[in-house]
Design a protein around this motif. Structure first.
Motif, PDB file in Angstrom:
ATOM      1  N   LEU A  65      -4.085  59.592  54.676  1.00 35.26           N
ATOM      2  CA  LEU A  65      -4.779  58.315  54.730  1.00 35.26           C
ATOM      3  C   LEU A  65      -5.485  58.080  53.400  1.00 35.26           C
ATOM      4  O   LEU A  65      -6.227  58.939  52.923  1.00 35.26           O
ATOM      5  CB  LEU A  65      -5.778  58.301  55.887  1.00 35.26           C
ATOM      6  N   TYR A  66      -5.248  56.917  52.829  1.00 36.88           N
ATOM      7  CA  TYR A  66      -5.826  56.564  51.533  1.00 36.88           C
ATOM      8  C   TYR A  66      -6.925  55.533  51.722  1.00 36.88           C
ATOM      9  O   TYR A  66      -6.840  54.661  52.585  1.00 36.88           O
ATOM     10  CB  TYR A  66      -4.737  56.010  50.603  1.00 36.88           C
ATOM     11  N   SER A  67      -7.958  55.663  50.897  1.00 40.21           N
ATOM     12  CA  SER A  67      -9.054  54.695  50.917  1.00 40.21           C
ATOM     13  C   SER A  67      -9.630  54.586  49.506  1.00 40.21           C
ATOM     14  O   SER A  67      -9.372  55.426  48.640  1.00 40.21           O
ATOM     15  CB  SER A  67     -10.132  55.104  51.915  1.00 40.21           C
ATOM     16  N   LEU A  68     -10.412  53.521  49.292  1.00 41.51           N
ATOM     17  CA  LEU A  68     -11.035  53.307  47.988  1.00 41.51           C
ATOM     18  C   LEU A  68     -12.279  54.170  47.843  1.00 41.51           C
ATOM     19  O   LEU A  68     -12.968  54.454  48.826  1.00 41.51           O
ATOM     20  CB  LEU A  68     -11.427  51.829  47.832  1.00 41.51           C
ATOM     21  N   ARG A  69     -12.565  54.560  46.610  1.00 41.46           N
ATOM     22  CA  ARG A  69     -13.800  55.273  46.282  1.00 41.46           C
ATOM     23  C   ARG A  69     -14.748  54.266  45.649  1.00 41.46           C
ATOM     24  O   ARG A  69     -14.454  53.699  44.602  1.00 41.46           O
ATOM     25  CB  ARG A  69     -13.522  56.409  45.301  1.00 41.46           C
ATOM     26  N   ALA A  70     -15.870  54.055  46.263  1.00 40.53           N
ATOM     27  CA  ALA A  70     -16.823  53.030  45.819  1.00 40.53           C
ATOM     28  C   ALA A  70     -17.404  53.337  44.441  1.00 40.53           C
ATOM     29  O   ALA A  70     -17.703  52.411  43.682  1.00 40.53           O
ATOM     30  CB  ALA A  70     -17.945  52.892  46.837  1.00 40.53           C
ATOM     31  N   GLU A  71     -17.556  54.594  44.095  1.00 37.10           N
ATOM     32  CA  GLU A  71     -18.229  54.970  42.854  1.00 37.10           C
ATOM     33  C   GLU A  71     -17.581  54.328  41.630  1.00 37.10           C
ATOM     34  O   GLU A  71     -18.254  53.807  40.750  1.00 37.10           O
ATOM     35  CB  GLU A  71     -18.256  56.491  42.670  1.00 37.10           C
ATOM     36  N   ARG A  72     -16.277  54.392  41.573  1.00 37.28           N
ATOM     37  CA  ARG A  72     -15.568  53.877  40.398  1.00 37.28           C
ATOM     38  C   ARG A  72     -15.730  52.349  40.275  1.00 37.28           C
ATOM     39  O   ARG A  72     -15.865  51.812  39.193  1.00 37.28           O
ATOM     40  CB  ARG A  72     -14.090  54.259  40.498  1.00 37.28           C
ATOM     41  N   PHE A  73     -15.766  51.666  41.418  1.00 43.20           N
ATOM     42  CA  PHE A  73     -15.949  50.219  41.409  1.00 43.20           C
ATOM     43  C   PHE A  73     -17.387  49.851  41.058  1.00 43.20           C
ATOM     44  O   PHE A  73     -17.631  48.810  40.450  1.00 43.20           O
ATOM     45  CB  PHE A  73     -15.526  49.617  42.748  1.00 43.20           C
ATOM     46  N   ARG A  74     -18.330  50.711  41.406  1.00 37.59           N
ATOM     47  CA  ARG A  74     -19.722  50.475  40.996  1.00 37.59           C
ATOM     48  C   ARG A  74     -19.860  50.542  39.484  1.00 37.59           C
ATOM     49  O   ARG A  74     -20.625  49.788  38.886  1.00 37.59           O
ATOM     50  CB  ARG A  74     -20.650  51.482  41.665  1.00 37.59           C
ATOM     51  N   GLU A  75     -19.134  51.445  38.842  1.00 41.33           N
ATOM     52  CA  GLU A  75     -19.137  51.525  37.380  1.00 41.33           C
ATOM     53  C   GLU A  75     -18.653  50.203  36.778  1.00 41.33           C
ATOM     54  O   GLU A  75     -19.252  49.702  35.825  1.00 41.33           O
ATOM     55  CB  GLU A  75     -18.220  52.657  36.901  1.00 41.33           C
ATOM     56  N   LEU A  76     -17.589  49.662  37.322  1.00 42.10           N
ATOM     57  CA  LEU A  76     -17.070  48.382  36.837  1.00 42.10           C
ATOM     58  C   LEU A  76     -18.099  47.271  37.055  1.00 42.10           C
ATOM     59  O   LEU A  76     -18.321  46.443  36.171  1.00 42.10           O
ATOM     60  CB  LEU A  76     -15.778  48.014  37.570  1.00 42.10           C
ATOM     61  N   GLU A  77     -18.724  47.279  38.214  1.00 38.74           N
ATOM     62  CA  GLU A  77     -19.727  46.259  38.520  1.00 38.74           C
ATOM     63  C   GLU A  77     -20.896  46.324  37.536  1.00 38.74           C
ATOM     64  O   GLU A  77     -21.372  45.298  37.053  1.00 38.74           O
ATOM     65  CB  GLU A  77     -20.231  46.435  39.948  1.00 38.74           C
ATOM     66  N   GLU A  78     -21.356  47.519  37.220  1.00 40.06           N
ATOM     67  CA  GLU A  78     -22.457  47.686  36.258  1.00 40.06           C
ATOM     68  C   GLU A  78     -22.066  47.156  34.887  1.00 40.06           C
ATOM     69  O   GLU A  78     -22.847  46.490  34.219  1.00 40.06           O
ATOM     70  CB  GLU A  78     -22.872  49.159  36.159  1.00 40.06           C
ATOM     71  N   TRP A  79     -20.870  47.441  34.464  1.00 37.66           N
ATOM     72  CA  TRP A  79     -20.398  46.995  33.155  1.00 37.66           C
ATOM     73  C   TRP A  79     -20.339  45.470  33.114  1.00 37.66           C
ATOM     74  O   TRP A  79     -20.798  44.845  32.163  1.00 37.66           O
ATOM     75  CB  TRP A  79     -19.022  47.608  32.883  1.00 37.66           C
ATOM     76  N   ILE A  80     -19.795  44.882  34.166  1.00 39.32           N
ATOM     77  CA  ILE A  80     -19.679  43.423  34.237  1.00 39.32           C
ATOM     78  C   ILE A  80     -21.056  42.774  34.356  1.00 39.32           C
ATOM     79  O   ILE A  80     -21.305  41.713  33.780  1.00 39.32           O
ATOM     80  CB  ILE A  80     -18.754  43.023  35.402  1.00 39.32           C
TER      81      ILE A  80
END
Length: 113
Positions: A65-80
């Protein structure tokens, strides 16, 4: 924040896989159906996303079962967020300059003509 994150998500197939996982855990065959890509292609892209830290895999008996890891998307959100704040400040200065010159908003100018 590494630009590699954007390179990982630049691929349209990987973006479709990420979109498929937004609603929660999925098996590979579900992702194949949603993404419209052969199973081998989905597996390859899932491995790339996993190695880049965007996806996690949880074994469940015979299934993976695959799912997203929130941590990596938080990094993108901080950058943006840094750019959003920069643009907001510029727009606030622009608005102040418009108000100082008492130029009516575009919608009002068009209604007056």
């Amino acid at each position: 924040m590494s630009n590699d994150a954007f390179q990982m998500l630049a691929d349209p197939t990987r973006r479709r896989i990420v979109e498929a996982l937004r609603t929660g855990e999925r098996q590979v065959n579900e992702i194949v159906e949603i993404a419209g890509v052969h199973q081998s292609g989905v597996s390859r892209h899932l491995r790339i996303l996993h190695d880049a830290g965007f996806v996690t895999m949880r074994p469940d008996q015979q299934r993976r079962l695959y799912s997203l890891r929130a941590e990596r998307f938080r990094e993108l959100e901080e950058w943006i967020r840094g750019f959003r704040l920069w643009w907001e400040k510029r727009l606030e200065r622009f608005e102040a300059a418009l108000n100082a010159n008492q130029i009516p908003p575009c919608s009002q100018r068009f209604n007056d003509e």
